[in-house]
Design an enzyme around this catalytic site. Structure first.
Site, PDB file in Angstrom:
ATOM      1  N   HIS A   1      35.293  63.205  85.001  1.00  0.00           N
ATOM      2  CA  HIS A   1      34.316  62.104  85.015  1.00  0.00           C
ATOM      3  C   HIS A   1      33.934  61.804  86.463  1.00  0.00           C
ATOM      4  O   HIS A   1      34.446  62.444  87.392  1.00  0.00           O
ATOM      5  CB  HIS A   1      34.879  60.871  84.302  1.00  0.00           C
ATOM      6  CG  HIS A   1      36.204  60.389  84.834  1.00  0.00           C
ATOM      7  ND1 HIS A   1      36.375  59.948  86.131  1.00  0.00           N
ATOM      8  CD2 HIS A   1      37.432  60.297  84.249  1.00  0.00           C
ATOM      9  CE1 HIS A   1      37.632  59.579  86.313  1.00  0.00           C
ATOM     10  NE2 HIS A   1      38.301  59.802  85.183  1.00  0.00           N
TER      11      HIS A   1
ATOM     12  N   HIS B   1      36.687  61.556  89.230  1.00  0.00           N
ATOM     13  CA  HIS B   1      37.202  62.827  89.776  1.00  0.00           C
ATOM     14  C   HIS B   1      36.198  63.420  90.754  1.00  0.00           C
ATOM     15  O   HIS B   1      36.542  63.930  91.813  1.00  0.00           O
ATOM     16  CB  HIS B   1      37.387  63.867  88.663  1.00  0.00           C
ATOM     17  CG  HIS B   1      38.366  63.485  87.600  1.00  0.00           C
ATOM     18  ND1 HIS B   1      37.996  63.317  86.298  1.00  0.00           N
ATOM     19  CD2 HIS B   1      39.700  63.245  87.666  1.00  0.00           C
ATOM     20  CE1 HIS B   1      39.067  62.993  85.575  1.00  0.00           C
ATOM     21  NE2 HIS B   1      40.109  62.935  86.390  1.00  0.00           N
TER      22      HIS B   1
ATOM     23  N   CYS C   1      56.539  55.749  82.722  1.00  0.00           N
ATOM     24  CA  CYS C   1      55.161  55.647  82.212  1.00  0.00           C
ATOM     25  C   CYS C   1      54.557  57.034  82.239  1.00  0.00           C
ATOM     26  O   CYS C   1      54.419  57.628  83.318  1.00  0.00           O
ATOM     27  CB  CYS C   1      54.324  54.689  83.060  1.00  0.00           C
ATOM     28  SG  CYS C   1      52.566  54.802  82.643  1.00  0.00           S
TER      29      CYS C   1
ATOM     30  N   CYS D   1      51.239  57.364  84.387  1.00  0.00           N
ATOM     31  CA  CYS D   1      51.435  57.532  85.840  1.00  0.00           C
ATOM     32  C   CYS D   1      52.289  58.749  86.140  1.00  0.00           C
ATOM     33  O   CYS D   1      52.357  59.187  87.280  1.00  0.00           O
ATOM     34  CB  CYS D   1      52.164  56.352  86.468  1.00  0.00           C
ATOM     35  SG  CYS D   1      51.410  54.763  86.230  1.00  0.00           S
TER      36      CYS D   1
ATOM     37  N   CYS E   1      52.773  48.811  81.774  1.00  0.00           N
ATOM     38  CA  CYS E   1      52.351  49.397  83.048  1.00  0.00           C
ATOM     39  C   CYS E   1      50.982  48.794  83.375  1.00  0.00           C
ATOM     40  O   CYS E   1      50.068  48.858  82.547  1.00  0.00           O
ATOM     41  CB  CYS E   1      52.228  50.915  82.916  1.00  0.00           C
ATOM     42  SG  CYS E   1      51.167  51.636  84.180  1.00  0.00           S
TER      43      CYS E   1
ATOM     44  N   HIS F   1      48.003  51.394  83.092  1.00  0.00           N
ATOM     45  CA  HIS F   1      47.691  52.029  81.800  1.00  0.00           C
ATOM     46  C   HIS F   1      47.814  51.077  80.609  1.00  0.00           C
ATOM     47  O   HIS F   1      47.498  51.453  79.491  1.00  0.00           O
ATOM     48  CB  HIS F   1      48.563  53.271  81.601  1.00  0.00           C
ATOM     49  CG  HIS F   1      48.285  54.323  82.632  1.00  0.00           C
ATOM     50  ND1 HIS F   1      48.991  54.419  83.812  1.00  0.00           N
ATOM     51  CD2 HIS F   1      47.328  55.269  82.699  1.00  0.00           C
ATOM     52  CE1 HIS F   1      48.488  55.399  84.538  1.00  0.00           C
ATOM     53  NE2 HIS F   1      47.478  55.932  83.892  1.00  0.00           N
TER      54      HIS F   1
ATOM     55  N   LYS G   1      36.284  48.924  85.087  1.00  0.00           N
ATOM     56  CA  LYS G   1      37.096  50.120  85.219  1.00  0.00           C
ATOM     57  C   LYS G   1      36.721  51.094  84.096  1.00  0.00           C
ATOM     58  O   LYS G   1      36.533  50.672  82.964  1.00  0.00           O
ATOM     59  CB  LYS G   1      38.580  49.731  85.134  1.00  0.00           C
ATOM     60  CG  LYS G   1      39.476  50.847  85.561  1.00  0.00           C
ATOM     61  CD  LYS G   1      40.920  50.433  85.669  1.00  0.00           C
ATOM     62  CE  LYS G   1      41.715  51.717  85.919  1.00  0.00           C
ATOM     63  NZ  LYS G   1      43.115  51.537  85.993  1.00  0.00           N
TER      64      LYS G   1
ATOM     65  N   LYS H   1      38.769  55.078  78.375  1.00  0.00           N
ATOM     66  CA  LYS H   1      38.386  55.612  77.061  1.00  0.00           C
ATOM     67  C   LYS H   1      38.239  54.476  76.061  1.00  0.00           C
ATOM     68  O   LYS H   1      37.318  54.466  75.256  1.00  0.00           O
ATOM     69  CB  LYS H   1      39.441  56.606  76.575  1.00  0.00           C
ATOM     70  CG  LYS H   1      39.236  57.980  77.162  1.00  0.00           C
ATOM     71  CD  LYS H   1      40.142  58.984  76.490  1.00  0.00           C
ATOM     72  CE  LYS H   1      40.216  60.253  77.339  1.00  0.00           C
ATOM     73  NZ  LYS H   1      41.492  60.926  77.299  1.00  0.00           N
TER      74      LYS H   1
END
Ligand code: MSP
Length: 525
Positions: free
Chosen positions: A20, A23, A128, A131, A146, A149, A299, A302
């Site tokens: 995405h 990256h 996690c 991570c 976490c 996440h 942020k 998904k």
């Protein structure tokens, strides 16, 4: 050639999903930096790649009814395609499932075992998988999740191998304090120094009963090497460290710039540095932690369904070249800070800077050159009367170089855009179209157009690392036959435009079409 080497690396991407624009942001920034340092004459080596082991990949592969390797093989294709999609000119793409890498990682582990810097102990912790790391109770949210996440970490009680990170704590702190360019931007340094205060030895293996997808610990069939140790090592294994041929390692290491996101700075400025110190390998010069790209100020995730890929943007606007997206991402925020993508901002920024300010300036000046002088620059047009413009042009080049010294990409681009704005003002004030009306001032019109062409040559070369396709078009329209990548900054001086016919009518097309313009619309059909 400057005789200097310049080694730049990016984080290696997890291939458990599709790439995405988060990256992509880092890969483009690294490509821009690599291209700029090539322009300085450095011998540049640019590395990127994929991180393919660990529980995250193992689980996603399982869900897809594939073996982890099959899954990685099918997903990595989209990450490797970024080279073509975004015009990334890297030297090597490493996959952590590459055989030479796996072998070298085992040798690294073995070395540290023999040195006594890796030892075995039992451990209870909260892991996690997002991570791929253990978290302390104090790192969790009030609900025990976490924070990155928003998932509950798994309670793990295992016998693991540990790396004696605490032994290197003081050396890491001293190195950070003694080298102001080691962590950039410098405002991220304190957060790392704070984390170092409480640093303990870290677990560097997982039992196969918990994670089977990883590189086996040498001499222990029950354990795999912790994915971060495996992943971080890529920066040296890619150059042949602990392989038969380590000539690239000898030539390019230590890295000049390791580009990563701010979320993984701890792994790079603490764990990675501890490992290198333990291995007796030189430390990289700079770890640059860039900011986060959000979508419409949110942020990307998904669950929010707001993950945007570069592909969808390029398709949506029918862009044949990635230049506009490269440009937008490199200017959306001061490089290092968090930035945002929105369709509106994207359109208005690239239309304003690339189509209007830069593209139109070139187009209207070359149109006048065609109209009044048949597209030809004559010897008598050449001049450096416009002292302010000449100084601004040479000053812009200097400031671009200074900004790139600390990887301030956005600020470097701002310098060039200011030069473009100044040149637009110069054209408006000198009004070459009026000067052309009178025989006596025709030569002054010619000189103005020459000056603009000279500035635009500089703009093209200075912007080349960000917008290589558009820059090449500008240069070609200015009658330069060279490949823009071959022009070195040292050779860029006032007086690049050669007296000759530089443009004909057929070649005078806009170097960048406004997004959503009628012409761009025609292209769509
Ligand atoms: N595999 C690890 C890195 C190992 S490096 C030895 C990893 N992978 S990742 O796929 O999650 O992220 C790859 C890079 O993309 C990281 O530098 C990360 O910070 C960056 N980004 C991922 N999402 C991002 C945004 N939304 N915005 C900007 N960059 C972000 O971490």
């Amino acid at each position: 050639m400057s005789g200097k080497t310049f080694y730049i690396t990016t984080a290696i991407d997890y291939v458990n999903g599709k790439p995405h624009i988060g990256h992509v942001y880092e890969k483009i920034a690294s490509d821009v930096i690599a291209r700029h340092f090539k322009q300085r004459g450095d011998d540049v080596y640019f590395l990127t790649g994929s991180d393919e082991h660990g529980i995250k990949i193992q689980k996603t592969a399982q869900k897809n009814n594939m073996s982890p390797k099959e899954f990685c093989d099918s997903n990595v294709v989209d990450f490797q395609a970024l080279a073509q999609d975004l015009n990334l000119d890297y030297n090597k793409y490493i996959r952590t499932t590459d055989d030479y890498h796996e072998k070298a990682v085992q040798k690294i582990f073995q070395k540290l075992l023999e040195k006594g810097d890796i030892y075995k102990a039992s451990y209870t912790g909260l892991y996690c998988s997002g991570c791929e790391c253990f978290l302390a109770q104090k790192d969790l949210t009030e609900d025990g999740l976490c924070p990155d996440h928003m998932a509950k970490p798994q309670e793990v009680k295992e016998e693991n191998y540990f790396f004696r990170l605490s032994k290197y704590k003081q050396q890491i702190i001293d190195h950070i304090n003694a080298n102001p360019d080691f962590i950039l931007p410098s405002y991220r340094k304190n957060e790392i120094l704070n984390q170092l205060e409480n640093i303990q030895d870290i677990s560097v293996s997982r039992p196969k009963t918990s994670v089977s997808w990883g590189i086996e610990v040498p001499g222990d069939k029950e354990q795999v090497i912790y994915v971060w140790i495996d992943a971080l090592s890529n920066y040296i294994t890619a150059l042949g460290y602990e392989s038969e041929d380590d000539s690239l390692f000898k030539k390019y290491w230590p890295a000049n710039c390791q580009m990563i996101g701010k979320d993984i700075l701890k792994f790079h400025s603490i764990y990675w540095i501890g490992l290198l110190l333990a291995l007796g390998v030189k430390l990289p010069k700079t770890i640059f932690a860039h900011g986060w790209i959000t979508i419409d100020e949110k942020k990307m995730s998904k669950s929010l369904g707001n993950v945007i890929s570069h592909k969808s943007i390029l398709e949506q606007y029918h862009l044949e070249s990635p230049d506009a997206l490269r440009y937008f991402l490199m200017t959306t925020t001061s490089f290092g800070r968090d930035g945002n993508y929105s369709d509106e901002d994207f359109k208005s920024k690239v239309n304003a800077d690339l189509a209007n300010n830069t593209g139109n300036l070139l187009n209207r000046s070359l149109s006048m050159l065609l109209k009044y002088f048949e597209g030809e620059i004559k010897q008598e047009f050449v001049n450096d009367d416009a002292k302010e413009l000449v100084d601004a042009t040479l000053g812009a080049k200097k400031k671009v170089v200074e900004n790139f010294d600390s990887y301030m990409i956005t600020e470097a681009i701002d310098e060039v855009i200011s030069l473009v704005n100044l040149t637009n003002k110069y054209v408006n004030e000198t009004a070459p179209w009026s000067l052309a009306k009178d025989e006596n001032t025709l030569i002054d019109c010619a000189k103005v157009l020459y000056n603009v062409a000279e500035v635009m040559y500089h703009v093209a070369v200075l912007m080349y690392p960000v917008i290589p396709d558009i820059s090449q078009k500008i240069l070609s329209q200015l009658g330069e036959e060279k490949n823009i990548a071959d022009i070195k900054l040292d050779d860029l001086k006032w007086g690049m435009i050669q007296p000759k016919k530089i443009i004909d009518k057929a070649s005078l097309t806009p170097v960048f079409l406004r997004i959503d313009s009628e012409l761009a619309g025609d292209k769509k059909k």
